[in-house]
Design an enzyme around this catalytic site. Structure first.
Site, PDB file in Angstrom:
ATOM      1  N   LYS A  35       1.123  -0.781  -0.033  1.00 52.80           N
ATOM      2  CA  LYS A  35       0.047  -0.211   0.077  1.00 52.80           C
ATOM      3  C   LYS A  35       1.107   1.549   0.618  1.00 52.80           C
ATOM      4  CE  LYS A  35      -1.646   3.008   2.841  1.00 52.80           C
ATOM      5  NZ  LYS A  35      -2.113   3.672   2.451  1.00 52.80           N
ATOM      6  N   GLY A  44       7.616   4.526   8.353  1.00 51.97           N
ATOM      7  CA  GLY A  44       6.662   5.408   9.082  1.00 51.97           C
ATOM      8  C   GLY A  44       6.713   5.937   9.838  1.00 51.97           C
ATOM      9  N   SER A  45       5.662   6.910  10.210  1.00 55.52           N
ATOM     10  CA  SER A  45       6.068   7.761  11.832  1.00 55.52           C
ATOM     11  C   SER A  45       6.500   6.686  12.607  1.00 55.52           C
ATOM     12  CB  SER A  45       4.975   8.530  11.719  1.00 55.52           C
ATOM     13  OG  SER A  45       2.993   7.976  11.920  1.00 55.52           O
ATOM     14  N   THR A  46       6.735   7.003  14.248  1.00 50.12           N
ATOM     15  CA  THR A  46       6.943   5.904  14.877  1.00 50.12           C
ATOM     16  C   THR A  46       5.503   5.772  15.711  1.00 50.12           C
ATOM     17  OG1 THR A  46       9.357   7.322  15.726  1.00 50.12           O
ATOM     18  CG2 THR A  46       8.516   6.197  17.179  1.00 50.12           C
ATOM     19  N   GLU A  47       4.787   6.754  15.217  1.00 48.43           N
ATOM     20  CA  GLU A  47       3.388   6.744  16.412  1.00 48.43           C
ATOM     21  C   GLU A  47       2.407   5.474  15.425  1.00 48.43           C
ATOM     22  OE1 GLU A  47       1.436   9.885  15.523  1.00 48.43           O
ATOM     23  OE2 GLU A  47      -0.248   9.413  16.229  1.00 48.43           O
ATOM     24  N   GLY A  70       4.265   3.549  13.928  1.00 51.73           N
ATOM     25  CA  GLY A  70       4.786   1.845  14.064  1.00 51.73           C
ATOM     26  C   GLY A  70       4.274   1.215  15.200  1.00 51.73           C
ATOM     27  N   GLU A  74      10.494   0.672   9.920  1.00 50.93           N
ATOM     28  CA  GLU A  74      11.589   2.263   9.937  1.00 50.93           C
ATOM     29  C   GLU A  74      10.930   3.427   9.834  1.00 50.93           C
ATOM     30  OE1 GLU A  74      14.418   1.768   8.568  1.00 50.93           O
ATOM     31  OE2 GLU A  74      14.829  -0.446   8.315  1.00 50.93           O
ATOM     32  N   CYS A 132      13.786  10.839   6.930  1.00 53.65           N
ATOM     33  CA  CYS A 132      13.763   9.552   8.056  1.00 53.65           C
ATOM     34  C   CYS A 132      15.363  10.460   9.150  1.00 53.65           C
ATOM     35  CB  CYS A 132      13.178   8.426   8.300  1.00 53.65           C
ATOM     36  SG  CYS A 132      14.168   7.579   6.598  1.00 53.65           S
ATOM     37  N   GLU A 179      10.613  15.120  15.399  1.00 57.00           N
ATOM     38  CA  GLU A 179      10.777  15.495  13.853  1.00 57.00           C
ATOM     39  C   GLU A 179      10.065  15.894  13.089  1.00 57.00           C
ATOM     40  OE1 GLU A 179       9.614  11.949  11.823  1.00 57.00           O
ATOM     41  OE2 GLU A 179      11.342  11.943  11.213  1.00 57.00           O
TER      42      GLU A 179
HETATM   43  P1  NAD Z   1       2.347   7.847   8.251  1.00 49.91           P
HETATM   44  O1  NAD Z   1       3.363   6.967   9.173  1.00 49.91           O
HETATM   45  O2  NAD Z   1       1.747   8.615   8.243  1.00 49.91           O
HETATM   46  O3  NAD Z   1       2.780   7.040   7.158  1.00 49.91           O
HETATM   47  C1  NAD Z   1       3.400   5.966   6.719  1.00 49.91           C
HETATM   48  C2  NAD Z   1       1.766   4.946   5.382  1.00 49.91           C
HETATM   49  O4  NAD Z   1       0.890   4.456   7.013  1.00 49.91           O
HETATM   50  C3  NAD Z   1       1.198   5.269   4.841  1.00 49.91           C
HETATM   51  O5  NAD Z   1       1.049   4.690   3.575  1.00 49.91           O
HETATM   52  C4  NAD Z   1       0.014   5.225   5.220  1.00 49.91           C
HETATM   53  O6  NAD Z   1      -1.305   5.627   4.693  1.00 49.91           O
HETATM   54  C5  NAD Z   1      -0.141   4.652   6.825  1.00 49.91           C
HETATM   55  N1  NAD Z   1      -0.559   4.290   7.416  1.00 49.91           N
HETATM   56  C6  NAD Z   1      -1.260   5.274   8.373  1.00 49.91           C
HETATM   57  N2  NAD Z   1      -1.665   5.130   8.820  1.00 49.91           N
HETATM   58  C7  NAD Z   1      -1.908   3.082   9.272  1.00 49.91           C
HETATM   59  C8  NAD Z   1      -2.486   2.761  10.369  1.00 49.91           C
HETATM   60  N3  NAD Z   1      -3.332   2.625  11.579  1.00 49.91           N
HETATM   61  N4  NAD Z   1      -2.296   1.021   9.851  1.00 49.91           N
HETATM   62  C9  NAD Z   1      -1.247   0.518   8.660  1.00 49.91           C
HETATM   63  N5  NAD Z   1      -0.913   1.549   8.063  1.00 49.91           N
HETATM   64  C10 NAD Z   1      -1.242   3.006   8.117  1.00 49.91           C
HETATM   65  O7  NAD Z   1       4.051   8.607   7.999  1.00 49.91           O
HETATM   66  P2  NAD Z   1       4.073   9.640   7.058  1.00 49.91           P
HETATM   67  O8  NAD Z   1       4.068  10.856   8.004  1.00 49.91           O
HETATM   68  O9  NAD Z   1       3.550   9.073   5.428  1.00 49.91           O
HETATM   69  O10 NAD Z   1       5.935   9.373   6.618  1.00 49.91           O
HETATM   70  C11 NAD Z   1       6.800   9.895   7.247  1.00 49.91           C
HETATM   71  C12 NAD Z   1       6.967   8.818   8.500  1.00 49.91           C
HETATM   72  O11 NAD Z   1       7.859   8.404   7.963  1.00 49.91           O
HETATM   73  C13 NAD Z   1       8.403  10.223   9.412  1.00 49.91           C
HETATM   74  O12 NAD Z   1       8.326   9.363  10.099  1.00 49.91           O
HETATM   75  C14 NAD Z   1       9.420   9.913   8.431  1.00 49.91           C
HETATM   76  O13 NAD Z   1      10.585   9.707   9.238  1.00 49.91           O
HETATM   77  C15 NAD Z   1       9.328   8.436   8.384  1.00 49.91           C
HETATM   78  N6  NAD Z   1      10.593   7.486   7.611  1.00 49.91           N
HETATM   79  C16 NAD Z   1      11.109   6.839   8.016  1.00 49.91           C
HETATM   80  C17 NAD Z   1      11.684   5.837   6.785  1.00 49.91           C
HETATM   81  C18 NAD Z   1      13.063   4.912   7.648  1.00 49.91           C
HETATM   82  O14 NAD Z   1      13.548   4.810   6.565  1.00 49.91           O
HETATM   83  N7  NAD Z   1      13.599   4.587   8.568  1.00 49.91           N
HETATM   84  C19 NAD Z   1      11.341   6.365   5.237  1.00 49.91           C
HETATM   85  C20 NAD Z   1      10.901   7.371   5.006  1.00 49.91           C
HETATM   86  C21 NAD Z   1      10.008   7.914   6.131  1.00 49.91           C
END
Ligand code: NAD
Length: 479
Positions: free
Chosen positions: A181, A233-236, A238, A255, A289, A386
């Site tokens: 996704k 994605g975000s730590t929250e 995650g 990640e 990130c 962040e």
């Molecule tokens: P996000 O966590 O809001 O969303 C990431 C993905 O998760 C999106 O596809 C979103 O639709 C999906 N999502 C949202 N809620 C969900 C849930 N409850 N269950 C499953 N999936 C869900 O993050 P974002 O704002 O899209 O991205 C930015 C974040 O990603 C930053 O915190 C950044 O540091 C992190 N990031 C980390 C890495 C790494 O390799 N460590 C790389 C790129 C980005």
């Protein structure tokens, strides 16, 4: 401040063909979803690009079933050397269609064409080439040769095609099938990748792409027939995923976020360090990130470094992502822009001094000027949280041990940078910094052969390199 004129050099968008609407890619074909739809918007113009299907639980289930069938009947049984041929083919098609992918990514994401063209697309192809090479050599991986099964993969919007390749290439090389996704604001290159899978004759169901927002992601990672969850994605979010898979047999790699320290010592070549600071925080509008979002500069050279940094920031060209001159593109969404503005306002309220590069921002779209804060202390929220935008927090230090202590004083642990002339100091710092990646006299360098991942709240598991195979093979790790 130096300003100069330059002639715009926009890349033509005629190479991309954006359909008015997109369905879901399930079992090798595009199908209508059962849920609603949403719009993908160009962040640099606010133009509506396409109507995108939002996968509901029924769609997620159909995609997971297609992946399961493809795993048990075809892909999981195929010899590695045959799987490799498909991965090599996908890698070559990404190269052949590189310009189209780069233009589409810039339009949908807002990042400058020189980054999509020179970083995102070539590294995405490199990941497929690299993992294609592993497909028939898994007995040397140290993690066994048996695939895990169906991988449910969820990625963010900052590197849409690149994160897709980090997820899909190792999964497929090991014999897994995937349901991926993309983020809701950047689905278009993933949908073009689906077309590439068709072009490569990939057997139906091996790759399934479902679009949607958080609810779709939640349905995917909590689907009972998913064997492995890979999330960036975000730590929250995650954390919520880690909670939802706790107590199941699913494997998980996360990640997450970061707040990297970019540490400049007094013996560093200053102009080179300034380029590294700029690359560290303004590359991809700071939506990275591992961005070097905290500059730690040795007190004795701080004034000189900051003078040169401001001068360099004043020459950054902010604007049309499709212009080949552009250094800093659009902020990915109105929501992200609001977050950046909010945290920056908090920085001022906390007493830090704000300086923004003088630049004219376009009238439409989502924009934020390259910005730095001085007078930042460890307690400030702009030093701890962040911001995920083109905003640098500057702190100073006197001794190497103070630099280490400040750099490690963060809940994250994804990356760090060290600028110094002394090799021995680089080695000492690399050993002392609690970060998954430490760059020395460079920043934001990525290579498919090199594992990437974090400590603490930056997540767990590694992507890239031999280590990136671990999550997708059943064997116990052998070091
Ligand atoms: P996000 O966590 O809001 O969303 C990431 C993905 O998760 C999106 O596809 C979103 O639709 C999906 N999502 C949202 N809620 C969900 C849930 N409850 N269950 C499953 N999936 C869900 O993050 P974002 O704002 O899209 O991205 C930015 C974040 O990603 C930053 O915190 C950044 O540091 C992190 N990031 C980390 C890495 C790494 O390799 N460590 C790389 C790129 C980005």
């Amino acid at each position: 401040m130096s300003t100069f004129e330059y002639a715009p050099a926009p890349e033509s968008r005629s190479i991309v063909d954006i359909a008015p609407s997109y369905g879901l890619f399930v079992n090798g074909e595009f199908v209508d979803g059962h849920g609603h739809s949403f719009k993908s918007i160009s962040p640099s113009t606010e133009e509506v690009l396409a109507e995108i299907a939002e996968a509901d639980e029924t769609d997620v289930d159909l995609a997971v079933r297609a992946a399961r069938r493809a795993h048990s009947r075809v892909w999981g049984r195929m010899p590695g050397k045959e799987r490799a041929k498909y991965l090599f083919r996908i890698a070559r098609i990404i190269q052949e269609r590189g310009r189209e992918l780069a233009v589409l990514e810039s339009i949908d994401n807002g990042k400058p064409i020189k980054e999509t063209r020179d970083v995102d697309v070539p590294i995405a192809a490199a990941h497929f080439f690299y993992y294609a090479g592993w497909a028939d050599k898994l007995e040397y991986s140290g993690y066994g040769t048996e695939s895990v099964g169906v991988a449910g993969q969820v990625i963010p919007w900052n590197f849409p095609l690149l994160m897709l390749s980090w997820k899909i290439a190792p999964a497929l090389a090991c014999g897994n099938t995937v349901v991926l996704k993309p983020a809701e604001t950047t689905p278009l290159t993933a949908l073009l990748f689906a077309e590439i899978c068709q072009q490569a004759d990939l057997p139906p169901g091996v790759v399934n792409i479902i679009t949607g927002a958080g609810e779709t992601g939640r349905a995917l990672v909590s689907h009972p027939d998913v064997d492995k969850v890979a999330f960036t994605g975000s730590t929250e979010v995650g954390r919520s995923i880690a909670r939802s898979v706790a107590g199941t047999s699913k494997r998980v790699t996360l990640e997450l976020g970061g707040k990297a320290a970019n540490i400049v010592f007094d013996d560093a070549p200053v102009d080179q360090a300034v380029e590294g600071i700029v690359n560290g925080i303004f590359f991809n509008q700071g939506h990275v990130c591992c961005a070097g979002s905290r500059l730690l500069v040795q007190e004795s050279v701080a004034d000189d470094v900051l003078d040169r940094l401001k001068r360099r920031m004043s020459t950054l060209r902010v604007g049309d992502p499709l212009d080949k001159n552009t250094d800093v593109g659009a902020i990915n969404s109105a929501e992200q822009l609001a977050k950046i503005r909010e945290l920056s306002a908090i920085g001022e309220d906390e007493g830090a001094e704000r300086w923004a590069a003088p630049c004219e921002l376009p009238e439409h779209g989502f924009w934020f000027p390259p910005t730095l804060f001085t007078g930042v202390t460890q307690a400030h929220r702009i030093a701890r949280e962040e911001i995920f935008g083109p905003v640098l927090s500057v702190l100073t230090f006197r001794t190497p041990s103070e630099a280490i202590e400040k750099a490690n004083n963060t809940p994250y642990g994804l990356s760090a940078g060290v600028w110094t002339d002394k090799g021995s100091r680089i080695l000492k710092m690399a050993g002392a910094l609690r970060a998954g990646v430490v760059w020395a006299n460079t920043f934001n360098k990525f290579d498919p052969t090199s594992p990437f991942g974090g400590y603490k709240e930056s997540g767990y598991g590694r992507e890239g390199g031999r280590h990136g195979l671990a999550g997708y093979l059943k064997g116990e790790a052998r070091r």
